[in-house]
Scaffold this active site. Structure first.
Site, short mmCIF file in Angstrom:
data_model
loop_
_atom_site.label_atom_id
_atom_site.label_comp_id
_atom_site.label_asym_id
_atom_site.label_seq_id
_atom_site.Cartn_x
_atom_site.Cartn_y
_atom_site.Cartn_z
N CYS A 168 0.84 -1.20 0.00
CA CYS A 168 0.00 0.00 0.00
C CYS A 168 0.87 1.25 0.00
O CYS A 168 1.39 1.66 1.04
CB CYS A 168 -0.94 0.00 1.21
SG CYS A 168 -2.02 1.45 1.28
N CYS A 171 -0.52 4.12 2.14
CA CYS A 171 -0.32 3.91 3.58
C CYS A 171 1.13 4.18 3.98
O CYS A 171 1.39 4.85 4.99
CB CYS A 171 -0.68 2.47 3.96
SG CYS A 171 -2.32 1.92 3.45
N ASP A 172 2.07 3.62 3.24
CA ASP A 172 3.46 3.58 3.69
C ASP A 172 4.42 4.43 2.88
O ASP A 172 5.53 4.71 3.35
CB ASP A 172 3.95 2.12 3.67
CG ASP A 172 3.16 1.23 4.61
OD1 ASP A 172 2.68 1.76 5.64
OD2 ASP A 172 3.01 0.03 4.33
#
Length: 387
Positions: A168, A171-172
């Site tokens: 992701c 997300c990261d």
């Protein structure tokens, strides 16, 4: 003899344990399957509405890729969830979700569900040692990232998942670990192009590794990636292994050229696997309407599925956004939809109709009501003076 343990922490934090005997039937107004942001938010709202929800967790299983708490349990810093100015660790965030659900009296059960029967209400869920009877069912089983299954890909400590390996970018990608670093993205579809393009905001260079000599992505996504000077493509190549050390994380990958057979180490600081997602919906196939990939179809105005009383929220019905905050939002919606349904109020269906608990169907134009026995009656307001 096998027992199932249910536990809850009410307001006073007085825990209780209830042992259930083999084949015992558990009856609840609201049953939630899944313990990610969507499922736990649904539990919070349902519990606050005094519906006493039962939330069912799948046990942790690396082979089946199940983790109580969902995908955030393998995410390190979560920096885009509102309310945490300094960010929060994924597992810590899910612990907060769970404690809040427990505080309002949500019950939890950790067990595998082998089969569901949605042919009539109450719905029946079958486990190895109990039958769960649900007046309403909220499905929050999420979606799982597809993985390559190569060495170094598993989550820490067995690999570098959460320490340089992710599925992701949203997300990261913004994490300092990937800032101004060389990143490898694996895949050739829209997901890979989207992830690679997003990562160029932070990385010094993004290399897209693809098994073929052409992309499967849509034309517009391909053109966007090709125009980006930070993106380069490595064609006809497979990722064989992710290497590094647990202290510093990823320091490279082993690439295998599918045409020449050559293998080489390619230095990089992060790897994003972007070969798509798979909704966790096998349990409901043949009963709920799904798209061609397997995402559950819901109404645009609610979380209702094609079966009245069954609702779906989070990544199991969202193939577009796939964020914790959007999952939590639909979790809230599903609990409110379930509450309305149990209160005998109409709930919007994917067909455009609205359906009540008694089986009355309100047509999409709201001009007529179809009764459970098939009769149609007017739903239009009477003019003044009419009886």
């Amino acid at each position: 003899m096998t027992v199932v343990i249910l536990y809850a922490l009410p307001f006073e934090n007085h825990g209780f344990i209830e042992k259930l005997m083999d084949n015992e039937t558990i009856k609840r107004e609201v049953v939630i399957i899944g313990s990610g942001p969507a499922g736990l938010t649904a539990a919070i709202y349902a519990a606050r509405a005094s519906l006493k929800p039962l939330l069912i967790d799948a046990p942790a299983d690396a082979e089946k890729q199940t983790t109580p708490g969902g995908q955030l349990m393998i995410t390190t810093d979560v920096e885009n969830y509102p309310g945490f100015a300094k960010g929060i660790e994924g597992p810590d965030l899910m612990e907060q979700f769970r404690r809040q659900a427990e505080r309002f009296g949500t019950e939890f059960m950790e067990t595998w569900i082998n089969e569901v029967d949605l042919s009539e209400r109450p719905f029946q869920l079958y486990t190895d040692n109990a039958i769960i009877s649900a007046d309403t069912l909220i499905i929050a089983t999420g979606a799982s990232a597809k993985w390559l299954g190569i060495p170094g890909e598993a989550k820490v400590p067995n690999g570098f998942g959460g320490n340089g390996v992710s599925a992701c970018a949203t997300c990261d990608g913004p994490l300092p670990a990937f800032g101004n670093k060389v990143i490898v993205v694996v895949g050739g579809g829209d997901t890979a192009m989207e992830e690679a393009t997003f990562l160029t905001r932070y990385a010094s260079k993004v290399y897209v590794v693809h098994r073929r000599d052409k992309l499967r992505a849509s034309k517009i996504m391909q053109e966007k990636a090709f125009r980006n000077e930070k993106i380069e493509f490595v064609w006809n190549t497979a990722l064989k292994e992710i290497v590094g050390n647990q202290q510093d994380g990823v320091d490279g990958v082993i690439l295998h050229n599918l045409q020449t057979g050559e293998e080489r180490k390619f230095p990089c600081s992060g790897v994003f696997i972007a070969i798509g997602h798979r909704p966790n919906t096998d349990l409901f196939k043949g009963q709920l309407e799904m798209d061609e990939i397997g995402y559950i179809k819901t109404s645009g105005h609610s979380t209702a599925t094609n079966i009245p009383g069954v609702f779906a929220c989070g990544d199991v019905q969202d193939s577009v956004y796939r964020q914790a905050v959007t999952a939590a939002g639909t979790g809230c919606m599903s609990a409110i939809d379930a509450e309305r349904f149990l209160d005998h109020l109409p709930v919007a269906m994917p067909s455009g109709e609205e359906v009540t608990m008694e089986g009355e169907h309100i047509t999409p134009d709201h001009k007529a009501i179809i009764t459970p026995d098939g009769h149609m009656v007017s739903n239009e307001p009477l003019a003044i003076g009419e009886d």
